[in-house]
Design a protein around this motif. Structure first.
Motif, PDB file in Angstrom:
ATOM      1  N   VAL A  24      -1.931  -7.724   9.129  1.00 34.57           N
ATOM      2  CA  VAL A  24      -0.994  -6.991   8.268  1.00 34.57           C
ATOM      3  C   VAL A  24      -1.070  -7.521   6.844  1.00 34.57           C
ATOM      4  CG1 VAL A  24       1.439  -6.557   7.821  1.00 34.57           C
ATOM      5  CG2 VAL A  24       0.560  -6.394  10.140  1.00 34.57           C
ATOM      6  N   MET A  25      -1.162  -8.841   6.714  1.00 29.89           N
ATOM      7  CA  MET A  25      -1.171  -9.436   5.380  1.00 29.89           C
ATOM      8  C   MET A  25      -2.407  -9.036   4.598  1.00 29.89           C
ATOM      9  SD  MET A  25       0.303 -13.294   5.572  1.00 29.89           S
ATOM     10  CE  MET A  25      -1.066 -13.918   6.507  1.00 29.89           C
ATOM     11  N   SER A  26      -3.535  -8.907   5.277  1.00 30.36           N
ATOM     12  CA  SER A  26      -4.779  -8.712   4.532  1.00 30.36           C
ATOM     13  C   SER A  26      -5.205  -7.248   4.451  1.00 30.36           C
ATOM     14  CB  SER A  26      -5.893  -9.547   5.161  1.00 30.36           C
ATOM     15  OG  SER A  26      -5.954  -9.272   6.542  1.00 30.36           O
ATOM     16  N   MET A  27      -4.832  -6.439   5.424  1.00 23.74           N
ATOM     17  CA  MET A  27      -5.374  -5.086   5.458  1.00 23.74           C
ATOM     18  C   MET A  27      -4.520  -4.062   4.715  1.00 23.74           C
ATOM     19  SD  MET A  27      -8.106  -5.223   7.407  1.00 23.74           S
ATOM     20  CE  MET A  27      -8.882  -6.059   8.750  1.00 23.74           C
ATOM     21  N   SER A  28      -3.202  -4.114   4.936  1.00 25.00           N
ATOM     22  CA  SER A  28      -2.382  -2.987   4.499  1.00 25.00           C
ATOM     23  C   SER A  28      -2.131  -3.005   2.997  1.00 25.00           C
ATOM     24  CB  SER A  28      -1.042  -3.017   5.237  1.00 25.00           C
ATOM     25  OG  SER A  28      -1.259  -3.335   6.583  1.00 25.00           O
ATOM     26  N   GLU A  29      -1.589  -1.875   2.525  1.00 22.75           N
ATOM     27  CA  GLU A  29      -1.209  -1.767   1.127  1.00 22.75           C
ATOM     28  C   GLU A  29       0.135  -2.456   0.914  1.00 22.75           C
ATOM     29  OE1 GLU A  29      -2.660  -0.291  -1.698  1.00 22.75           O
ATOM     30  OE2 GLU A  29      -4.349  -0.620  -0.346  1.00 22.75           O
ATOM     31  N   PRO A  30       0.308  -3.138  -0.228  1.00 24.33           N
ATOM     32  CA  PRO A  30       1.586  -3.814  -0.459  1.00 24.33           C
ATOM     33  C   PRO A  30       2.736  -2.837  -0.672  1.00 24.33           C
ATOM     34  CG  PRO A  30       0.130  -4.044  -2.357  1.00 24.33           C
ATOM     35  CD  PRO A  30      -0.671  -3.415  -1.273  1.00 24.33           C
ATOM     36  N   ALA A  31       3.909  -3.199  -0.194  1.00 27.12           N
ATOM     37  CA  ALA A  31       5.103  -2.390  -0.426  1.00 27.12           C
ATOM     38  C   ALA A  31       5.645  -2.687  -1.822  1.00 27.12           C
ATOM     39  CB  ALA A  31       6.150  -2.706   0.631  1.00 27.12           C
ATOM     40  N   ASP A  32       6.341  -1.690  -2.414  1.00 28.38           N
ATOM     41  CA  ASP A  32       6.758  -1.831  -3.811  1.00 28.38           C
ATOM     42  C   ASP A  32       7.956  -2.739  -4.005  1.00 28.38           C
ATOM     43  OD1 ASP A  32       4.768  -0.216  -4.687  1.00 28.38           O
ATOM     44  OD2 ASP A  32       5.954   1.625  -4.392  1.00 28.38           O
ATOM     45  N   ASP A  33       8.905  -2.656  -3.057  1.00 30.01           N
ATOM     46  CA  ASP A  33      10.158  -3.358  -3.313  1.00 30.01           C
ATOM     47  C   ASP A  33      10.151  -4.791  -2.774  1.00 30.01           C
ATOM     48  OD1 ASP A  33       9.959  -2.486  -0.792  1.00 30.01           O
ATOM     49  OD2 ASP A  33      11.943  -1.561  -0.667  1.00 30.01           O
TER      50      ASP A  33
END
Lengths: 495, 170
Positions: A444-453
């Motif tokens: 999850v830390m490396s693959m996904s796109e970061p959340a904005d908030d």
């Protein structure tokens, strides 16, 4: 009656405890001044100073530890085992202070009382780990427990924290009552409250299979299993660890657990060692249940605090495996197994504190980021935080070259050497299961796109805690010989 | 004779304790608690620990219970009466508790048969120590000095913790 039976040597022997108690009182009194309360960081500094002074006192006691003298009417022992655990508590407290400051600021709850409770918890742990009499052991345990209940419920505005504190208080009080019941039966059967006194009476009178003793053994085992959060007495742990403030969870998953293990080792390997045939299988079953349930429950969690809480339950299971291995009659194997438990707890201290402090780093809309999805894209946001978390997770999962790998390897070896091969096999299978959810966080830390908030809050004290945890996790995994020597020395006077 | 009194007091303690936890009216529960405390004090007298019995009466039945009553009167406990007092899981809980009681009761019953009786504390030794209060004082400040002092920290934490958690603004 004679004169006052204590000398300066007694006070010297409990110098770390005295320093911590004085520091706690000073925090409390100074915290009563209205203008001082506005600068809570001063109290953090005072707490750190207290911990450092206590550590200095501890180091100066170390040369005398090999003699294993007892002090204060046989209540306290000065041995390297106690010094090892005292060092763990002081290290955990220092790192927890670093992780707490910014977190408490952000939650508008940075009060001197927090440090008072933390120092009192440390005092209780120090007394627990060095007591060789059930009375002082129990009082120390209660002091630790009471301080920790308040710390878990510390965020008064947070419903989850309140609930966690209350649950922990009620169940903890219940388990303490069971512990007391066990102690009273033990006293009824042997007429002694000193740990070695109890062992001598059991051996002299042949009480191994006595019904009272077995009832006492079961009650004490249940109470201590509660304190280390072992299955089936673990239900409080996920709520308390995930509901409480993150820095508090960081502190208690490590320090409270280590303190409970110190008591467990002393009680089972000294007082109840003649009954090892009765308790080794009991603890083996508990260890298997703890590892398996902890790891399997962690698989399904979406809240990272709950996941780490279940992971800490599983780790108690691995350490219990070492306690089972220490039940062997061969003194060399037993001492090797105790050293394995100590090394495991030492490694666990740093990797677990590290993982929790990364959790303390993350905020979602100003509050603690707890959901797994909050960690999405951490790698692209902060390379260092990602690398640190990766290291801690690999270490928790037992991948070389980290401290966690060596700890697991040590415990598994000790278990096989003592003839508990099937237990070691269960442990290895569990390690494989645990890798799944540790790596899930990494993915999850490396693959996904970061959340904005979601944001990372940086503060120097927290960074220092992180750096210390990273360094020690690596150091204890690579440059091992001094640490191994230390834990080997700490087991000398136990069996 | 002593045994007979022990069983009477034990029955009083257990009976009133059961009554205490099953009352729905808090004030009634506290009154039953008083009777439990008095029963415990009677046990102390049976053990010839008169001072401890007096302290038990003064501190527990006197002080603590009054505090309890204060809290009940001051805090609005109206909601408590609405709460279901029987848990939904009361049947399994009762069965498990009975199982535990039988198990432990059996072990203690059988085990107590062959435990050597405690050595008689001879009158002479007790008198040599100077009676009840002195004996207790000597024990607390010599053999049990460390637990005694740690217990004082324990009370401090309990006090500060309660104030911290109860206060609206810190």
């Amino acid at each position: 009656m004679g004169s006052f039976p204590f000398s300066l040597a007694d006070l010297e022997a409990i110098a770390p405890e005295i320093i911590v108690a004085l520091g706690a009182c000073l925090v409390l009194v100074w915290g009563a001044i209205e203008s001082a309360r506005k600068r809570p960081r001063h109290f953090a500094a005072l707490t750190l100073l207290t911990v450092i002074l206590a550590a200095v006192a501890l180091v100066s006691l170390a040369p005398e530890a090999s003699e294993g003298n007892t002090y204060l009417a046989g209540m306290i022992v000065l041995d390297s085992f106690g010094i090892f655990f005292s060092a763990i508590f002081l290290i955990a407290a220092a790192l927890a202070v670093g992780a707490s400051m910014r977190f408490l600021d952000d939650h508008d709850a940075h009060h001197p009382e927090f440090y008072f409770f933390m120092l009192c918890a440390v005092l209780g742990m120090l007394v627990m780990s060095r007591s060789i009499n059930f009375i002082s052991l129990f009082v120390g345990l209660e002091l630790q427990a009471l301080s920790v209940y308040v710390m878990v419920g510390y965020l008064k505005a947070d419903k989850k924290s309140n609930e966690a504190g209350l649950k922990y208080l009620i169940l903890g009080g219940f388990s303490s009552a069971i512990f007391l019941y066990g102690i009273s039966l033990l006293y009824a059967a042997t007429g002694s409250l000193a740990l070695d006194g109890i062992r001598e009476v059991i051996l002299a009178e042949g009480l191994q299979d006595q019904y009272l003793m077995i009832a006492a053994l079961v009650l004490i085992a249940a109470a201590l299993a509660f304190k280390v959060a072992a299955v089936p007495f673990h239900v409080w742990a996920p709520d308390a660890y995930s509901g409480g403030p993150t820095p508090v969870s960081l502190f208690i998953t490590v320090a409270s657990k280590a303190a409970a293990f110190a008591v467990l080792l002393r009680v089972f390997l000294i007082a109840l060692s003649p009954m090892r045939d009765s308790w080794s299988l009991l603890l083996a079953v508990v260890a298997v249940a703890t590892m398996s349930l902890g790891n399997i429950a962690a698989l399904t969690q979406d809240n990272i605090k709950r996941m780490l809480a279940y992971s800490s339950i599983a780790h108690a299971g691995y350490a219990l495996m070492g306690v089972v291995a220490a039940s062997t009659v061969d003194p060399d194997d037993a001492s090797f197994a105790v050293a394995a438990v100590l090394y495991y707890l030492f490694a666990y201290t740093f990797m677990n504190i590290g993982a929790w402090s990364v959790v303390a780093l993350l905020r979602r809309r100003g509050l603690a980021g707890e959901k797994l999805e909050d960690y999405a894209g951490l790698a692209s946001r902060s390379y260092w935080a990602f690398a640190a978390m990766l290291l801690f997770l690999l270490s928790l999962g037992g991948i070389p070259p980290t401290a966690g790998f060596l700890g697991k390897w040590y415990v598994f070896t000790a278990t096989i050497q003592s003839g508990w091969t099937w237990l070691a096999v269960v442990g290895v299978v569990n390690t494989a299961i645990s890798l799944y959810y540790y790596l899930r966080i990494v993915i999850v830390m490396s693959m996904s796109e970061p959340a904005d908030d979601v944001e990372l809050v940086h503060s120097t004290p927290l960074t220092m805690t992180l750096v210390a945890a990273v360094l020690m996790t690596l150091l204890a995994g690579i440059w091992v010989s001094p640490f191994i020597e230390w834990v080997r020395g700490a087991t000398l006077l136990l069996s | 004779m002593e045994l007979l009194f022990f069983y009477i007091f034990a029955a009083v303690i257990l009976g009133s304790a059961v009554m205490m936890v099953t009352r729905r009216n808090m004030v009634h529960a506290v009154v039953w608690m008083v009777i439990t405390f008095i029963g415990v004090a009677s046990l102390y007298i049976l053990l010839e620990a008169e001072f401890l019995a007096a302290v038990q009466i003064l501190v527990y039945t006197g002080g603590i219970v009054v505090l309890f009553l204060f809290v009940i009167m001051l805090v609005n406990l109206g909601d408590i009466y609405q709460v279901e007092w029987l848990h939904r899981q009361w049947l399994p809980a009762l069965l498990l508790a009975l199982l535990l009681v039988t198990e432990i009761g059996f072990m203690v019953w059988v085990g107590a048969q062959d435990v050597p009786a405690a050595p008689e504390q001879s009158e002479a030794i007790l008198r040599g120590l100077g009676g009840n209060v002195e004996t207790l004082g000597m024990a607390l400040y010599t053999d049990f000095l460390l637990p005694f002092e740690v217990a004082s920290m324990l009370l401090l934490v309990a006090m500060i913790g309660a104030i911290y958690l109860a206060k609206k603004r810190v």
